[in-house]
Design an enzyme around this catalytic site. Structure first.
Site, short mmCIF file in Angstrom:
data_model
loop_
_atom_site.label_atom_id
_atom_site.label_comp_id
_atom_site.label_asym_id
_atom_site.label_seq_id
_atom_site.Cartn_x
_atom_site.Cartn_y
_atom_site.Cartn_z
N TYR A 1 44.16 38.12 45.72
CA TYR A 1 44.79 39.34 46.20
C TYR A 1 46.22 39.29 45.66
O TYR A 1 47.10 38.66 46.23
CB TYR A 1 44.76 39.39 47.72
CG TYR A 1 45.47 40.60 48.31
CD1 TYR A 1 45.43 41.83 47.69
CD2 TYR A 1 46.18 40.49 49.51
CE1 TYR A 1 46.08 42.93 48.22
CE2 TYR A 1 46.83 41.58 50.06
CZ TYR A 1 46.78 42.80 49.41
OH TYR A 1 47.43 43.89 49.94
N ASP B 1 41.50 42.19 43.98
CA ASP B 1 42.49 43.26 43.88
C ASP B 1 43.64 42.70 43.05
O ASP B 1 44.46 41.95 43.55
CB ASP B 1 42.95 43.66 45.28
CG ASP B 1 44.04 44.73 45.27
OD1 ASP B 1 44.49 45.11 44.16
OD2 ASP B 1 44.46 45.16 46.35
#
Length: 358
Positions: free
Chosen positions: A180, A220
């Site tokens: 992330y 992400d």
């Protein structure tokens, strides 16, 4: 745009993490030795934008999606569950917090959901922040045993990346990295541009130093590499926050679409000999289903979308890519399951034993 979980009892308690087969449920023992030698071929990544909220509000729909897709590995970002440990005490970033009545109830809700099909077929590792922020999780089918799981770009098993942003699983023939990536933010300060520059520098060093084994990097990544990866390039290029204009022109624009971020991301791919699996298969812009993040349907970001969730694979594996798909579409966020991100999947073909040896 969180570290270890084991199958739980009816009271919501979990067993201590271990990579031995004994820490699974009784079905683990029924898995044949031949099955255990296989490696994952189907992967899913999703920024859940609070895993607990998804469990409370969107679980039946997401459960059906996972059951239908049947991925071998599920990488989750932005779990937003706090790490175990009382206030002021050292935290266990691989365990969910349960030292207050509210945290115990939240953990019980989450564990109950993860004990039902199909999630009961997976082992889960967490990497969690101190508070309800960031964090990652990695679900791996019990028939696939990682040789090693670590939680930082330094690959030290006992060390967790700040805010739980990394889980790295090593299998026999490849490594899988779930990240992330920190948002770039809007200003040239320690928690914004500077933090992202440091992260990108460490990622570059990591991919170069990890070239001894193929790397599948997913999550992400908080960057849209090319103009084709955003719905409205002019809008995102001109975006400002409270009228602020950074002194460096390359830092101007929407976080995730600044020239500086895109250039550094391209450098990481080039130096690591890595390719963007989705763009390798999908050459044309898809205004309906080609973006993994979508702005709030109400306000100026309505219809403004970006592709910031990826599967990055080594050039050496690109011929084994069967499919890489974005599973959400449209302004109304169909297939996003309550998040502002939709799931993205990757499927690889099997490799022959001779290829493994080579």
């Amino acid at each position: 745009m969180k570290r270890y979980f084991q199958p739980i009892g009816k009271d919501g308690s979990s067993k201590k993490p271990s990579l031995s087969k004994e820490d699974g449920d009784e079905n683990t023992d029924q898995v044949s030795e031949e099955e255990k030698k296989k490696e994952p071929l189907k992967f899913l990544t999703w920024n859940a934008n609070s895993f607990l909220i998804r469990v409370k509000n969107n679980w039946p729909e997401f459960t059906k999606f996972v059951s239908d897709l049947d991925p071998d590995v599920i990488a989750v970002q932005e779990v937003r569950m706090p790490a175990a440990g009382s206030k002021g005490a050292p935290k266990n970033h691989g365990e969910l917090k349960d030292d207050t009545s509210s945290s115990r109830e939240e953990k019980k809700i989450l564990m109950r959901a993860l004990s039902t099909p199909p999630f009961g077929n997976y082992r889960v590792w967490w990497s969690l922040a101190d508070s309800k922020y960031a964090g990652t999780a990695l679900f791996v089918k019990k028939c696939f045993q990682p040789k090693k799981v670590s939680f930082s770009l330094d690959q030290k098993a006992s060390k967790h990346e700040p805010e739980g942003r990394v889980i790295l699983a090593e299998f026999e023939s490849f490594r899988l990295l779930n990240t992330y990536v920190p948002n770039n933010g809007w200003k040239d300060e320690e928690t914004s541009f500077q933090r992202r520059r440091k992260w990108d520098k460490r990622m570059l060093e990591f991919v170069v130093q990890s070239s001894d084994k193929p790397l599948i990097w997913c999550g992400d990544l908080n960057v849209s590499h090319e103009e084709i990866d955003v719905s409205h390039p002019e809008f995102f290029s001109a975006a400002k926050h409270n009228g602020y204009v950074p002194p460096n022109k390359e830092d101007c624009g929407q976080p995730g679409f600044t020239l500086a971020e895109r250039r550094r991301f391209g450098g990481i791919l080039k130096e690591g000999k890595l390719v963007d699996a989705y763009r390798l298969l999908h050459k044309e812009k898809d205004m309906e289903g080609g973006f993994s993040w979508s702005g709030n349907p109400i306000g100026k970001y309505r219809g403004k979308r970006m592709r910031i969730d990826y599967f990055i694979v080594p050039e050496a594996l690109k011929d084994r890519i069967v499919a890489c798909e974005i599973h959400g579409q449209g302004i109304e966020l169909e297939g996003f399951y309550g998040s502002d991100h939709c799931p993205v999947s990757l499927e690889l073909s099997e490799t022959s034993s001779s290829s493994n040896q080579s």
